[in-house]
Enzyme design. Structure first.
Site, PDB file in Angstrom:
ATOM      1  N   SER A  43      48.656  12.497  43.661  1.00 37.42           N
ATOM      2  CA  SER A  43      48.282  13.168  42.421  1.00 37.42           C
ATOM      3  C   SER A  43      46.769  13.310  42.430  1.00 37.42           C
ATOM      4  O   SER A  43      46.043  12.402  42.042  1.00 37.42           O
ATOM      5  CB  SER A  43      48.743  12.333  41.216  1.00 37.42           C
ATOM      6  OG  SER A  43      48.309  12.904  40.011  1.00 37.42           O
ATOM      7  N   HIS A 156      55.074  10.297  41.607  1.00 41.28           N
ATOM      8  CA  HIS A 156      55.225   9.068  42.388  1.00 41.28           C
ATOM      9  C   HIS A 156      56.672   8.604  42.484  1.00 41.28           C
ATOM     10  O   HIS A 156      56.949   7.547  43.032  1.00 41.28           O
ATOM     11  CB  HIS A 156      54.363   7.949  41.789  1.00 41.28           C
ATOM     12  CG  HIS A 156      52.910   8.140  42.026  1.00 41.28           C
ATOM     13  ND1 HIS A 156      51.951   7.258  41.566  1.00 41.28           N
ATOM     14  CD2 HIS A 156      52.222   9.107  42.677  1.00 41.28           C
ATOM     15  CE1 HIS A 156      50.753   7.689  41.924  1.00 41.28           C
ATOM     16  NE2 HIS A 156      50.897   8.809  42.597  1.00 41.28           N
ATOM     17  N   GLN A 164      53.536   9.315  35.058  1.00 34.39           N
ATOM     18  CA  GLN A 164      53.424   8.775  36.403  1.00 34.39           C
ATOM     19  C   GLN A 164      53.422   7.252  36.480  1.00 34.39           C
ATOM     20  O   GLN A 164      54.062   6.674  37.364  1.00 34.39           O
ATOM     21  CB  GLN A 164      52.142   9.307  37.039  1.00 34.39           C
ATOM     22  CG  GLN A 164      51.959   8.974  38.503  1.00 34.39           C
ATOM     23  CD  GLN A 164      50.870   9.815  39.122  1.00 34.39           C
ATOM     24  OE1 GLN A 164      51.093  10.954  39.480  1.00 34.39           O
ATOM     25  NE2 GLN A 164      49.674   9.266  39.212  1.00 34.39           N
ATOM     26  N   GLU A 165      52.687   6.588  35.596  1.00 33.77           N
ATOM     27  CA  GLU A 165      52.564   5.132  35.699  1.00 33.77           C
ATOM     28  C   GLU A 165      52.676   4.450  34.341  1.00 33.77           C
ATOM     29  O   GLU A 165      52.013   4.856  33.382  1.00 33.77           O
ATOM     30  CB  GLU A 165      51.207   4.745  36.312  1.00 33.77           C
ATOM     31  CG  GLU A 165      50.987   5.185  37.728  1.00 33.77           C
ATOM     32  CD  GLU A 165      49.638   4.712  38.251  1.00 33.77           C
ATOM     33  OE1 GLU A 165      49.399   3.487  38.242  1.00 33.77           O
ATOM     34  OE2 GLU A 165      48.831   5.554  38.650  1.00 33.77           O
ATOM     35  N   GLU A 206      53.829   3.410  44.558  1.00 37.77           N
ATOM     36  CA  GLU A 206      52.912   2.311  44.254  1.00 37.77           C
ATOM     37  C   GLU A 206      53.641   1.022  43.901  1.00 37.77           C
ATOM     38  O   GLU A 206      53.031   0.073  43.421  1.00 37.77           O
ATOM     39  CB  GLU A 206      51.955   2.737  43.137  1.00 37.77           C
ATOM     40  CG  GLU A 206      51.059   3.889  43.576  1.00 37.77           C
ATOM     41  CD  GLU A 206      50.103   4.360  42.499  1.00 37.77           C
ATOM     42  OE1 GLU A 206      50.166   3.830  41.377  1.00 37.77           O
ATOM     43  OE2 GLU A 206      49.296   5.255  42.782  1.00 37.77           O
ATOM     44  N   ASP A 243      49.420   5.859  32.565  1.00 41.08           N
ATOM     45  CA  ASP A 243      48.786   6.968  33.284  1.00 41.08           C
ATOM     46  C   ASP A 243      49.806   8.092  33.369  1.00 41.08           C
ATOM     47  O   ASP A 243      50.552   8.192  34.344  1.00 41.08           O
ATOM     48  CB  ASP A 243      48.340   6.544  34.685  1.00 41.08           C
ATOM     49  CG  ASP A 243      47.807   7.717  35.498  1.00 41.08           C
ATOM     50  OD1 ASP A 243      47.586   8.799  34.919  1.00 41.08           O
ATOM     51  OD2 ASP A 243      47.626   7.560  36.728  1.00 41.08           O
ATOM     52  N   GLU A 287      45.328   6.742  30.541  1.00 47.56           N
ATOM     53  CA  GLU A 287      44.570   7.493  31.543  1.00 47.56           C
ATOM     54  C   GLU A 287      45.203   8.869  31.738  1.00 47.56           C
ATOM     55  O   GLU A 287      46.430   8.984  31.836  1.00 47.56           O
ATOM     56  CB  GLU A 287      44.591   6.711  32.860  1.00 47.56           C
ATOM     57  CG  GLU A 287      44.057   7.447  34.065  1.00 47.56           C
ATOM     58  CD  GLU A 287      44.446   6.752  35.353  1.00 47.56           C
ATOM     59  OE1 GLU A 287      44.540   7.456  36.386  1.00 47.56           O
ATOM     60  OE2 GLU A 287      44.658   5.523  35.360  1.00 47.56           O
ATOM     61  N   ASP A 314      40.493  10.524  34.778  1.00 47.36           N
ATOM     62  CA  ASP A 314      40.598  10.439  36.235  1.00 47.36           C
ATOM     63  C   ASP A 314      40.411  11.836  36.836  1.00 47.36           C
ATOM     64  O   ASP A 314      39.334  12.182  37.307  1.00 47.36           O
ATOM     65  CB  ASP A 314      41.937   9.841  36.636  1.00 47.36           C
ATOM     66  CG  ASP A 314      42.169   9.837  38.144  1.00 47.36           C
ATOM     67  OD1 ASP A 314      41.198  10.009  38.903  1.00 47.36           O
ATOM     68  OD2 ASP A 314      43.332   9.662  38.577  1.00 47.36           O
ATOM     69  N   LYS A 339      37.465   6.083  41.987  1.00 50.97           N
ATOM     70  CA  LYS A 339      38.150   6.045  43.280  1.00 50.97           C
ATOM     71  C   LYS A 339      37.159   6.434  44.372  1.00 50.97           C
ATOM     72  O   LYS A 339      36.596   7.530  44.340  1.00 50.97           O
ATOM     73  CB  LYS A 339      39.330   7.028  43.294  1.00 50.97           C
ATOM     74  CG  LYS A 339      40.436   6.707  42.298  1.00 50.97           C
ATOM     75  CD  LYS A 339      41.470   7.828  42.284  1.00 50.97           C
ATOM     76  CE  LYS A 339      42.622   7.520  41.343  1.00 50.97           C
ATOM     77  NZ  LYS A 339      43.552   8.667  41.202  1.00 50.97           N
ATOM     78  N   HIS A 367      43.039   2.170  43.319  1.00 54.06           N
ATOM     79  CA  HIS A 367      43.627   2.488  44.625  1.00 54.06           C
ATOM     80  C   HIS A 367      44.095   3.941  44.636  1.00 54.06           C
ATOM     81  O   HIS A 367      43.873   4.693  43.689  1.00 54.06           O
ATOM     82  CB  HIS A 367      44.802   1.555  44.885  1.00 54.06           C
ATOM     83  CG  HIS A 367      45.920   1.726  43.894  1.00 54.06           C
ATOM     84  ND1 HIS A 367      47.207   1.288  44.120  1.00 54.06           N
ATOM     85  CD2 HIS A 367      45.964   2.320  42.653  1.00 54.06           C
ATOM     86  CE1 HIS A 367      47.976   1.584  43.073  1.00 54.06           C
ATOM     87  NE2 HIS A 367      47.241   2.200  42.181  1.00 54.06           N
ATOM     88  N   ARG A 368      44.818   4.330  45.695  1.00 52.55           N
ATOM     89  CA  ARG A 368      45.514   5.603  45.753  1.00 52.55           C
ATOM     90  C   ARG A 368      46.976   5.342  46.100  1.00 52.55           C
ATOM     91  O   ARG A 368      47.346   4.266  46.565  1.00 52.55           O
ATOM     92  CB  ARG A 368      44.896   6.540  46.807  1.00 52.55           C
ATOM     93  CG  ARG A 368      43.440   6.891  46.603  1.00 52.55           C
ATOM     94  CD  ARG A 368      43.113   7.411  45.216  1.00 52.55           C
ATOM     95  NE  ARG A 368      43.768   8.654  44.829  1.00 52.55           N
ATOM     96  CZ  ARG A 368      43.196   9.854  44.825  1.00 52.55           C
ATOM     97  NH1 ARG A 368      41.939   9.982  45.214  1.00 52.55           N
ATOM     98  NH2 ARG A 368      43.853  10.917  44.408  1.00 52.55           N
ATOM     99  N   SER A 369      47.808   6.353  45.899  1.00 56.24           N
ATOM    100  CA  SER A 369      49.237   6.165  46.177  1.00 56.24           C
ATOM    101  C   SER A 369      49.509   6.015  47.677  1.00 56.24           C
ATOM    102  O   SER A 369      50.460   5.355  48.083  1.00 56.24           O
ATOM    103  CB  SER A 369      50.045   7.333  45.610  1.00 56.24           C
ATOM    104  OG  SER A 369      49.545   8.562  46.078  1.00 56.24           O
ATOM    105  N   LYS A 390      43.120  -1.142  39.232  1.00 63.65           N
ATOM    106  CA  LYS A 390      44.481  -0.639  39.450  1.00 63.65           C
ATOM    107  C   LYS A 390      44.790  -0.770  40.933  1.00 63.65           C
ATOM    108  O   LYS A 390      44.093  -0.197  41.763  1.00 63.65           O
ATOM    109  CB  LYS A 390      44.591   0.842  39.059  1.00 63.65           C
ATOM    110  CG  LYS A 390      44.654   1.117  37.587  1.00 63.65           C
ATOM    111  CD  LYS A 390      44.762   2.622  37.319  1.00 63.65           C
ATOM    112  CE  LYS A 390      46.042   3.217  37.870  1.00 63.65           C
ATOM    113  NZ  LYS A 390      46.174   4.667  37.531  1.00 63.65           N
TER     114      LYS A 390
END
Length: 428
Positions: A43, A156, A164-165, A206, A243, A287, A314, A339, A367-369, A390
């Site tokens: 993403s 994700h 997403q999260e 994740e 998120d 987020e 973000d 990031k 982090h990233r996925s 995160k």
């Protein structure tokens, strides 16, 4: 005399999704050899620095990074040999000049970042310091509160959840080690609840669970149940962070909640939805609640909700000082996600954080996925002292590695370690 950079080399390795990425090694004249691996996002914001891929469909479906590897060894390395590794800003700006594009598209932000991180590690080793202490100085003692992803949707996960999260934040824990326990116990509690309902307990990129739910809101309901079932107080011991990654479902001027079949919404209706959730659930941070180009919506969103919760940008900022400066001027959010690979060098990432500090904003190291086992971001989070990180869920070793490194740092700091709620000042 300080040791000098003797060699810089790179390898094509795999990330946590099985896609190619880079690992860069820096050798110094005193025998020190360090390495760093580069993450990759799914993403992604449209203004992120360019992740250079080969485009050769005969290898890894075009996702190979041999061009980036060659850029490290053939273009960057000759320019850095003989330089002092502690000159981080000088080295990073030399690579930016070598690239010569606004988004690092010539050499690739993945190539440049791999070198930047490996140089920082080499300099820390040359100074005989842990990375967090080298980058942050003697005052780098604040251990971040984790935003642990325990339920996935959006890009994700292949499920019926648009957002997403869904994360838990152990704001009432007395230490990072205990915070990690809180989160892991809630994660396992949620797994039992999902199993009891007959839901699938497969995980997303994740590490969060990815069940099919009747609505996006049901995710919050399940997390509250999991917190209570694990023996904790929602909002006191553990809060919820979201998120939505709203850019991923923004279409033709509206927010299309198609996965959950909840229709289309305007920016104002999305903000109203979040307000209703904040009234019902212990949500402390959101987020990317709106899309990356919805600047007017974000300003109204933050005006409506920013006194109650943390509003994190973000995709709208992509760790870029130009966009963060605009966000500060327009009061678009009250925090930014950070990031390293969005901007491409350690130096530029620190500059983005300095802007957040100056504005009195919060910031979250992320982090990233598509991750690797590299723990650079854990040390970086302690060095920057923002108090939030995160790093994914309580499973998948590329996520756990970051948490375990923070446990080590906290133990190393001993009584000087600081762990506190970074969002305590907001009025719930």
């Amino acid at each position: 005399m300080n040791p000098k950079i003797l060699s810089v080399r790179a390898l094509e390795i795999l990330d946590s999704r099985g896609n190619p990425t880079l690992r860069v090694f820096v050798s110094l004249s005193n025998g020190v050899v360090t390495g760093a691996s580069v993450p990759s996002g799914a993403s992604t914001g449209e203004n992120e620095a360019c992740e250079l891929r080969d485009g050769d469909q005969s290898r890894y479906g075009g996702k190979g990074v041999l061009k980036a590897v060659a850029n490290v060894t053939q273009t960057i390395a000759p320019e850095l040999i003989g330089m002092d590794p502690v000159r981080q800003a000088q080295i990073d700006h030399k690579m930016i000049e070598l690239d010569g594009t606004p988004n690092k598209s010539r050499l690739g932000a993945n190539a440049i970042l791999g070198v930047s991180m490996a140089v920082a590690r080499a300099a820390a080793a040359a100074c005989g310091l842990p990375l967090y202490s080298y980058l942050g100085g003697p005052g780098a003692v604040r251990i971040p509160v984790p935003m642990m992803n325990i339920l996935n949707g959006g890009k994700h996960a292949d499920n019926s959840v648009d957002f997403q999260e869904f994360m838990v934040m152990p704001i009432g824990a007395p230490s990072f080690a205990e915070a990690l326990r809180y989160c892991a116990e809630v994660f396992q509690s949620l797994k039992k609840i999902l199993k009891g309902r007959g839901d699938v307990t497969a995980v997303g990129d994740e590490g969060g669970f990815a069940p099919n739910l009747k609505s996006n809101e049901e995710a919050c309901e399940l997390i509250v149940k999991a917190i209570i079932s694990a023996g904790y107080k929602p909002g006191g011991d553990i809060a919820i962070a979201l998120d939505p990654a709203a850019s991923s479902f923004f279409e033709d001027g509206s927010y299309n909640l198609s996965k959950s079949r909840q229709g289309k919404k305007t920016s104002a209706e999305m903000t109203a939805l979040y307000r209703s959730w904040i009234d019902k659930y212990p949500i402390i941070s959101i987020e990317d609640g709106l899309a990356e180009n919805d600047w007017d919506g974000f300003r109204e969103h933050t005006a409506a909700l920013g006194s109650r919760i943390q509003i994190v940008g973000d995709d709208i900022y992509v760790t870029n000082t130009r966009f963060i400066e605009r966000g500060i001027a327009e009061k678009s959010t009250n925090a930014a996600l950070i990031k390293l690979n969005q901007i491409g060098t350690v130096t530029e990432t620190i500059e983005a954080i300095q802007l957040c500090r100056k504005a009195g904003w919060g910031f979250v190291i992320s982090h990233r996925s598509g991750e690797t086992e590299d723990t650079f971001m854990s040390d970086f989070a302690v060095a920057m002292g923002g108090g939030q990180i995160k790093s994914g869920s309580a499973c998948r070793s590329e996520r756990i590695a970051k948490y375990n490194r923070l446990v080590e740092i906290e133990a190393e700091l001993g009584e000087s370690a600081v762990f506190d709620n970074p969002i305590a000042a907001l009025k719930r």
